[in-house]
Design an enzyme around this catalytic site. Structure first.
Site, PDB file in Angstrom:
ATOM      1  CG  ASP A 338      -1.920   1.160   1.176  1.00  0.00           C
ATOM      2  OD1 ASP A 338      -3.012   0.948   0.631  1.00  0.00           O
ATOM      3  OD2 ASP A 338      -1.596   2.257   1.669  1.00  0.00           O
ATOM      4  CD  GLU A 381      -4.604   3.978  -1.589  1.00  0.00           C
ATOM      5  OE1 GLU A 381      -4.835   4.395  -0.439  1.00  0.00           O
ATOM      6  OE2 GLU A 381      -5.432   4.031  -2.510  1.00  0.00           O
TER       7      GLU A 381
END
Length: 463
Positions: A338, A381
């Site tokens: 992430d 993301e």
């Protein structure tokens, strides 16, 4: 006599027919995934409606009933769409007449959570659906609107746009399936025509044999008569006359046979030419459609922004690696990455910078993994990495090397340097554990990495 026509190239139509049926099955499986996502979207939206607009509970309940009635088959969109549009219109009317409080001011915590839930859930849904290249631009534009904290677009409008986008994707898949079905119908008709041609050719061969047999019998008969005449002849002139007549008859038989054969071969050549043209046309159509299907499947399994495999491709690879792990008794790890503080990148530099960061990170991750590994964009993301034949400690070493390389990489956007780091959680699949549970443990480890300061890798605990 005409030359025997060359045989047309042999084509295994049964194999191609079965191959195309398999491709139709793949399209149907993709459509089922989209239908499942659409069902989830409608259910979550109805939950939000119940919380934010209690007065519409009866209408949302009717929609749920319609949804439940189609659980065993495809979504009855022709029945759902009017109800959804009517519900959306009622929501617009309520908000336009200020019958509900402004968002996030006087709403109860439960109502406010429902409003936020729509904007939180829609990006996840849109990220996990594999859209065609033509529709991906609309998806990206809608995501920017949803994720813009300053945007005041009504949730009902956002839901309408998301549903419209998914419906257009479904129609595109239906169109692709229709084209394939039409080609299969054309192929079936062509195969039937080839069967008829083959039968006619076999009949023609039998006819040729009958003609040759008749010619042979006629010639043999005349030769026999000549022999009998010679044996019993007493007058030389009569003998010459009889032999000449018999020879002329033999010549007539041969000439008639030759004319019949030439006519038959000319017709056969025309028929063969027609079949070659049909086969060439069919092959050209098949090749074009096959290329389209391959390109479409690649697009369906590829994230257009990063160029990495998407969620659908990840699910397929996870299934393969889980089967390999059980078959070969080798270790297998899943890791979730992430991007740290990604929202601040979007807020500070805009979504264009965020898209650029995602593209660069995805490209860098792909370059740094081992040949046997796979990295896919999971949504937003987040990236998921599959590490076959690596235990937890080995995977940790690999991931730390990648994380340190990424942290030291110079990112720039329009000459402005950006500090991009990633956090990572990794879990090793345990015996009898499902892939979903292992990925969930990796996600929990990622959460710990975030809580412990970011830009670090955490290993999942075994429960």
């Amino acid at each position: 006599m005409s030359e025997t026509p060359k045989e047309a190239p042999k084509i295994d139509y049964r194999e191609r027919y079965e191959q195309l049926l398999g491709e139709i099955s793949t399209l149907e499986n993709n459509e089922q995934r989209h239908q499942s996502l659409l069902r989830t979207l409608i259910s979550r939206v109805l939950f939000a409606v119940d919380k934010a607009y209690p007065e519409l509970a009866a209408d949302s309940q009717k929609l749920r009933e319609t949804l439940r009635q189609s659980e065993d088959g495809p979504l009855a969109l022709d029945r759902l769409q009017p109800s959804i549009e009517r519900l959306a219109e009622e929501i617009r009317a309520i908000e336009a007449n200020n019958l509900t409080p402004p968002r996030s001011e006087t709403l109860t915590p439960e109502e406010n959570a429902a409003q936020i839930d729509v904007r939180d859930f829609l990006p996840i849904l849109l990220e996990r659906i594999a859209f065609t290249e033509q529709l991906d631009g609309r998806r990206a534009k809608l995501l920017r609107i949803i994720q813009d904290p300053k945007d005041r677009t009504l949730n009902s409008v956002l839901i309408d746009r998301a549903a419209s986008l998914i419906n257009d994707m479904r129609r595109a898949l239906e169109h692709e399936k229709t084209e394939l079905a039409q080609f299969l119908q054309q192929l079936t008709e062509s195969l039937s025509e080839i069967d008829q041609h083959t039968f006619a050719h076999l009949t023609d061969i039998q006819t040729q044999r009958d003609s040759q047999r008749a010619l042979d019998e006629a010639v043999t008969e005349q030769v026999t008569h000549i022999g009998q005449t010679v044996a019993s002849a007493t007058d030389l002139d009569e003998l010459k006359k009889e032999v000449r007549e018999r020879i002329l008859r033999i010549g007539d038989y041969i000439q008639s046979f030759r004319q019949t054969e030439e006519k038959r071969l000319d017709e056969l050549e025309l028929e063969n030419q027609h079949m070659r043209e049909q086969i060439t046309k069919l092959e050209s159509t098949r090749s074009f459609l096959h290329e389209q299907l391959i390109a479409s499947e690649q697009k369906m399994l590829r994230d257009p922004l990063t160029g990495l495999p998407n969620r659908l491709a990840l699910d397929e690879r996870v299934e393969l690696e889980m089967a390999r792990m059980k078959r070969e008794s080798t270790p297998l790890c899943f890791a979730i990455w992430d991007i740290d503080h990604f929202k601040s990148v979007n807020d500070t530099f805009g979504h264009q910078a965020g898209d650029k960061a995602l593209h660069v990170v995805g490209k860098t991750l792909h370059k740094l993994i081992r040949d046997v590994d796979m990295v896919a964009r999971y949504g937003g993301e987040e990236f998921v990495m599959i590490l076959p034949r690596a235990n937890l400690q080995q995977a940790f070493v690999i991931l730390e090397r990648i994380r340190e390389t990424l942290a030291g990489t110079a990112f720039r956007f329009k000459e402005t340097p950006l500090k991009i780091t990633l956090s990572c959680g990794v879990a090793e699949v345990q015996p009898q554990e499902t892939s979903e549970t292992a990925i969930m443990r990796a996600d929990e480890a990622l959460y710990r990495a975030k809580s412990n300061g970011r830009n670090r890798t955490e290993m999942a605990l075994i429960k």
